[in-house]
Design a protein around this motif. Structure first.
Motif, PDB file in Angstrom:
ATOM      1  N   HIS A 257      12.586   7.724  58.184  1.00  0.00           N
ATOM      2  CA  HIS A 257      13.368   5.927  58.589  1.00  0.00           C
ATOM      3  C   HIS A 257      13.877   6.169  58.652  1.00  0.00           C
ATOM      4  O   HIS A 257      15.000   6.523  58.312  1.00  0.00           O
ATOM      5  N   VAL A 258      15.484   4.858  59.355  1.00  0.00           N
ATOM      6  CA  VAL A 258      16.326   4.268  59.412  1.00  0.00           C
ATOM      7  C   VAL A 258      17.627   4.614  58.678  1.00  0.00           C
ATOM      8  O   VAL A 258      16.936   3.962  57.254  1.00  0.00           O
ATOM      9  N   GLN A 259      18.362   5.872  58.182  1.00  0.00           N
ATOM     10  CA  GLN A 259      19.109   5.507  57.022  1.00  0.00           C
ATOM     11  C   GLN A 259      20.079   3.835  57.774  1.00  0.00           C
ATOM     12  O   GLN A 259      20.936   4.049  58.669  1.00  0.00           O
ATOM     13  N   MET A 260      19.887   3.295  56.699  1.00  0.00           N
ATOM     14  CA  MET A 260      21.074   2.312  56.604  1.00  0.00           C
ATOM     15  C   MET A 260      22.148   1.898  55.484  1.00  0.00           C
ATOM     16  O   MET A 260      22.483   2.644  54.920  1.00  0.00           O
ATOM     17  N   GLY A 261      23.058   1.393  56.038  1.00  0.00           N
ATOM     18  CA  GLY A 261      24.626   0.768  54.644  1.00  0.00           C
ATOM     19  C   GLY A 261      24.563  -0.820  54.979  1.00  0.00           C
ATOM     20  O   GLY A 261      24.467  -0.989  56.351  1.00  0.00           O
ATOM     21  N   CYS A 262      24.874  -1.028  54.082  1.00  0.00           N
ATOM     22  CA  CYS A 262      25.903  -3.016  54.543  1.00  0.00           C
ATOM     23  C   CYS A 262      27.256  -3.099  53.491  1.00  0.00           C
ATOM     24  O   CYS A 262      27.135  -1.866  52.320  1.00  0.00           O
ATOM     25  N   PHE A 263      27.786  -3.515  54.784  1.00  0.00           N
ATOM     26  CA  PHE A 263      29.437  -4.000  53.629  1.00  0.00           C
ATOM     27  C   PHE A 263      30.275  -4.611  53.847  1.00  0.00           C
ATOM     28  O   PHE A 263      30.089  -6.131  55.407  1.00  0.00           O
ATOM     29  N   GLY A 264      30.327  -5.662  52.725  1.00  0.00           N
ATOM     30  CA  GLY A 264      30.902  -6.854  52.497  1.00  0.00           C
ATOM     31  C   GLY A 264      32.110  -7.421  52.204  1.00  0.00           C
ATOM     32  O   GLY A 264      32.341  -6.356  51.778  1.00  0.00           O
ATOM     33  N   ILE A 265      32.874  -8.513  53.572  1.00  0.00           N
ATOM     34  CA  ILE A 265      33.904  -8.466  52.528  1.00  0.00           C
ATOM     35  C   ILE A 265      34.119 -10.301  52.708  1.00  0.00           C
ATOM     36  O   ILE A 265      33.493 -10.758  53.412  1.00  0.00           O
ATOM     37  N   GLY A 266      34.368 -10.165  51.081  1.00  0.00           N
ATOM     38  CA  GLY A 266      34.150 -11.997  51.099  1.00  0.00           C
ATOM     39  C   GLY A 266      35.435 -12.982  51.326  1.00  0.00           C
ATOM     40  O   GLY A 266      36.793 -12.895  50.814  1.00  0.00           O
ATOM     41  N   VAL A 267      35.559 -13.572  52.844  1.00  0.00           N
ATOM     42  CA  VAL A 267      36.851 -13.783  53.549  1.00  0.00           C
ATOM     43  C   VAL A 267      36.830 -14.860  52.860  1.00  0.00           C
ATOM     44  O   VAL A 267      38.417 -15.196  53.017  1.00  0.00           O
ATOM     45  N   SER A 268      36.865 -15.765  52.264  1.00  0.00           N
ATOM     46  CA  SER A 268      37.053 -17.259  51.803  1.00  0.00           C
ATOM     47  C   SER A 268      37.779 -16.742  50.104  1.00  0.00           C
ATOM     48  O   SER A 268      38.577 -17.710  49.958  1.00  0.00           O
ATOM     49  N   ARG A 269      36.735 -16.112  49.985  1.00  0.00           N
ATOM     50  CA  ARG A 269      37.118 -15.558  49.060  1.00  0.00           C
ATOM     51  C   ARG A 269      38.722 -14.788  48.512  1.00  0.00           C
ATOM     52  O   ARG A 269      39.543 -15.290  47.668  1.00  0.00           O
ATOM     53  N   VAL A 270      39.340 -14.092  49.599  1.00  0.00           N
ATOM     54  CA  VAL A 270      39.823 -13.088  49.831  1.00  0.00           C
ATOM     55  C   VAL A 270      41.193 -13.920  49.912  1.00  0.00           C
ATOM     56  O   VAL A 270      41.928 -13.624  49.300  1.00  0.00           O
ATOM     57  N   LEU A 271      41.241 -15.565  50.274  1.00  0.00           N
ATOM     58  CA  LEU A 271      42.278 -16.534  50.827  1.00  0.00           C
ATOM     59  C   LEU A 271      42.519 -16.069  49.462  1.00  0.00           C
ATOM     60  O   LEU A 271      43.505 -16.474  49.534  1.00  0.00           O
ATOM     61  N   GLN A 272      41.864 -17.680  48.851  1.00  0.00           N
ATOM     62  CA  GLN A 272      42.200 -17.805  47.764  1.00  0.00           C
ATOM     63  C   GLN A 272      42.504 -16.737  46.381  1.00  0.00           C
ATOM     64  O   GLN A 272      43.335 -16.881  45.950  1.00  0.00           O
ATOM     65  N   ALA A 273      42.145 -15.367  46.377  1.00  0.00           N
ATOM     66  CA  ALA A 273      42.186 -14.328  45.708  1.00  0.00           C
ATOM     67  C   ALA A 273      43.607 -13.925  46.054  1.00  0.00           C
ATOM     68  O   ALA A 273      44.628 -13.935  45.376  1.00  0.00           O
ATOM     69  N   ALA A 274      44.311 -13.836  47.403  1.00  0.00           N
ATOM     70  CA  ALA A 274      45.002 -13.531  47.590  1.00  0.00           C
ATOM     71  C   ALA A 274      46.529 -14.565  47.248  1.00  0.00           C
ATOM     72  O   ALA A 274      47.428 -14.072  46.745  1.00  0.00           O
ATOM     73  N   ALA A 275      46.471 -16.086  47.449  1.00  0.00           N
ATOM     74  CA  ALA A 275      46.980 -17.358  46.689  1.00  0.00           C
ATOM     75  C   ALA A 275      46.941 -16.858  45.275  1.00  0.00           C
ATOM     76  O   ALA A 275      48.541 -17.017  44.633  1.00  0.00           O
ATOM     77  N   GLU A 276      46.364 -16.010  44.701  1.00  0.00           N
ATOM     78  CA  GLU A 276      45.820 -16.032  43.520  1.00  0.00           C
ATOM     79  C   GLU A 276      47.003 -15.191  42.224  1.00  0.00           C
ATOM     80  O   GLU A 276      47.555 -15.143  41.448  1.00  0.00           O
TER      81      GLU A 276
END
Ligand code: ATP
Ligand code: MG
Length: 608
Positions: A437-456
């Protein structure tokens, strides 16, 4: 035509002419319409004192309030927002950084549908296990559909259909799209939305070794993304939750309003989400068996909570057993739940009306921090291990240091998935004579969350917003405040900014706003500039006509003071906001020096 009708048309025409006067096409102005605030949809309001000190909120306005008042976001319903043009510019800048870094590691961008069918979700078991967070509905043919909360199933199906040979691997596919999750508690604006923007990358490798290399390459790419965004972040060892797999890290912005708790060791740098942190007993504490606390862990299923099996778990007094750590050695099916309840120290599972249908207790789980067990009804040896939830004050699991706690906002999450999805959806590859079976990975960034978290993370209560330079919607705004100084002066300063180079780059190009709303008072417009948090505000007051001086206001996170000042310039600062009076002739040099020395102070390669 009635009188009022023609008056309306005359009114509209004169408004149009007034705007056209300013437009670059009709007057040769350097300021394009998109830089003019008179053209923007900006529902800005003053930050009034009563709002800042609002009742029931000792600490003032929330970042969600600020983003709303400053015209960045507009709430449609619980957890669902319009990203207004200003927020859209921030999102674009975040996406641009992510795109560049994903491309550097061979990421190819695609856009998968958000309307999905449950077939593949049933095959992976997530249709059953995800529960109420899934948005689903019927189409006109009465077939069930769902709104994509994440895309492992979809992307695996695509690769299975399209890839024929091991030569086509490795594959790194990503997208930035909206995700839909019916969160139990949508909160804090974009921080936890029901519809939100995520960048999600999925990787495919022919064997485990290469997949783990991919994981490390992706971690490095993520670090570069967050270095460039410019908000201090921590990388924590994490649990892989519903997605499965074993190697998992989270990226966090440290912040009091975060929902996560990180445990960190100052001695060795070990950082982990408290959910999965490893820890030892608080320094050299000796524990006697009487201080152990007993719990019963049960796997239950069905609506009548039928107990399938149970175990005794013993942890030291002051610790709680960790459901997550127990689950790791005691995997449960998607229709089952693991429950943990405290029992009396001498409870052995046979008393207190517990169902006798549970034949035996399996092995006792005895926590490393607990003393030897006194007695147990379990079969076989006790299994020693880390079965407790770590907490601040515990010994670090890696060295002799002590763990400290910090609240944080999760902004990214990376997983090595192994074959969880490829197995369920039968995606295999013939490689070196073996079909695996193929070996997988997944990688997420919460783009809209980054906006508010950066402001915060970048703002301070009662002072309006602030943005890291790399993602600020605009880098500067020009505010003419003197009577009749208006457009010509703004025009001149706009051209100066256009020519500013910081580390050789024209960073102000398409990055400057002009507040040409001459129907608003100077005070209101200056307030707006502060509320919106544009890093540089250039105020054109009466000093401009008299002596060619402007006031530069800087709101740049991380800037402690202005290190370079031209001769004869005066400045003030409260450590948060800096102000300087500068002659227009020296403005360009002043700005590039201030921003360049800011980069040096922060160890950044470039501003934006
Ligand atoms: P959380 O524990 O905060 O619910 P998650 O583990 O469910 O996050 P992932 O499925 O790993 O999140 O999604 C990747 C990223 O998407 C997260 O790191 C986070 O930045 C972002 N994210 C997840 N859920 C939301 C949401 N409801 N609103 C905004 N961003 C979100
Ligand atoms: Mg979640």
């Amino acid at each position: 035509m009635s009188n009022s009708g023609s008056a309306l048309i005359r009114g509209a025409r004169s408004l149009w002419q007034a705007r056209a006067r300013f437009s670059s096409t009709s007057s040769g102005s350097a300021i394009p319409p998109e830089s003019r605030m008179s053209w923007m949809l900006l529902p800005t309001k003053k930050i009034s004192k009563s709002n800042v000190e609002g009742e029931g909120r000792a600490t003032g306005q929330s970042t969600t309030d600020l983003l709303t008042k400053a015209g960045y976001i507009y709430q449609s319903s619980a957890g669902i927002y319009t990203l207004m043009p200003l927020a859209q510019r921030v999102i674009q800048k975040i996406e641009q950084i992510i795109d560049e870094e994903m491309r550097r590691v061979g990421g190819q961008k695609l856009a998968m549908p958000n309307l999905l069918t449950p077939d593949n979700w049933k095959k992976t078991g997530r249709w059953q296990s995800t529960g109420d967070e899934l948005f689903s509905f019927k189409d006109r043919k009465n077939a069930t559909m769902l709104l994509g909360p994440t895309h492992e199933e979809e992307v695996t199906a695509i690769v299975k259909d399209m890839v024929r040979s091991y030569r086509q691997y490795p594959l790194r596919l990503y997208q930035t799209t909206r995700k839909f999750r019916d969160e139990a508690r949508p909160r804090a604006g974009l921080l936890r939305g029901r519809e939100f923007m995520m960048k999600d990358m999925y990787t495919f490798d022919v064997d485990k070794e290469q997949a783990i290399e991919t994981f490390h390459a992706m971690e490095a790419a993520y670090r570069r993304c967050f270095d460039r965004i410019g908000v201090a972040y921590a990388v924590a060892e994490a649990d892989s939750g519903n997605i499965g797999g074993s190697l998992s890290k989270e990226f966090h912005f440290a912040n009091q309003s975060g929902e996560d708790t990180l445990l960190e060791c100052k001695s060795c740098g070990y950082t982990a989400n408290e959910e999965r942190a490893l820890s030892k007993s608080p320094a050299r504490k000796t524990i006697s068996a009487g201080q152990n606390k007993r719990y019963v862990a049960r796997v239950v299923e069905g609506s009548d909570d039928k107990i399938v099996k149970q175990r005794i778990v013993e942890v030291a007094h002051g610790h709680e057993p960790s459901v997550l750590k127990i689950k790791r050695v005691w995997p449960i099916k998607s229709n089952q739940r693991l429950e943990v309840a405290e029992v009396t120290p001498d409870y052995d599972g046979s008393s207190s009306g517990e169902p006798s249908s549970v034949a035996t207790f399996e092995q006792l789980l005895l926590d490393d921090c607990a003393a030897e067990a006194r007695n147990s009804n379990s079969t076989g040896e006790a299994v020693r291990g880390d079965w407790h939830v770590a907490k601040a004050g515990d010994g670090c699991g890696e060295c002799s240091g002590v763990l400290e706690a910090r609240r944080a906002i999760e902004v990214g999450h990376i997983f090595y998935l192994g074959d969880k999805y490829s197995k369920a959806l039968d995606l295999s590859v013939l490689y070196q004579g073996q079909r695996e079976h193929v070996q997988m990975g997944c990688f997420g960034i919460g783009v809209s969350r980054v906006l508010q978290a950066a402001a915060e993370c970048s703002s301070v209560e009662g002072r309006g917003l602030r943005w890291p330079l790399s993602i600020a919607p605009y880098l500067a705004s020009i505010v003419p405040v003197a009577e009749n100084s208006g457009t010509k002066a703004a025009e001149e300063v706009y051209r100066v900014l256009d020519s500013v180079r910081v580390h050789g780059a024209h960073i102000f190009k398409d990055n400057v706003l002009v507040d040409d709303r001459d129907y608003l008072s100077a005070g209101f417009r200056l307030n707006d500039a502060q509320l919106m948090g544009i890093p540089l505000t250039i105020v054109l007051g009466s000093g401009f006509a008299e002596s060619g001086q402007v006031e530069v206001q800087l709101r740049v996170p991380g800037m402690q003071s202005m290190q370079s000042m031209p001769e004869n310039a005066s400045s003030t600062s409260d450590g948060y906001e800096h102000r300087a009076r500068v002659r227009v002739a020296e403005l360009s040099e002043f700005i590039s020096q201030v921003l360049e020395s800011h980069c040096v102070a922060l160890g950044m390669a470039k501003v934006a």
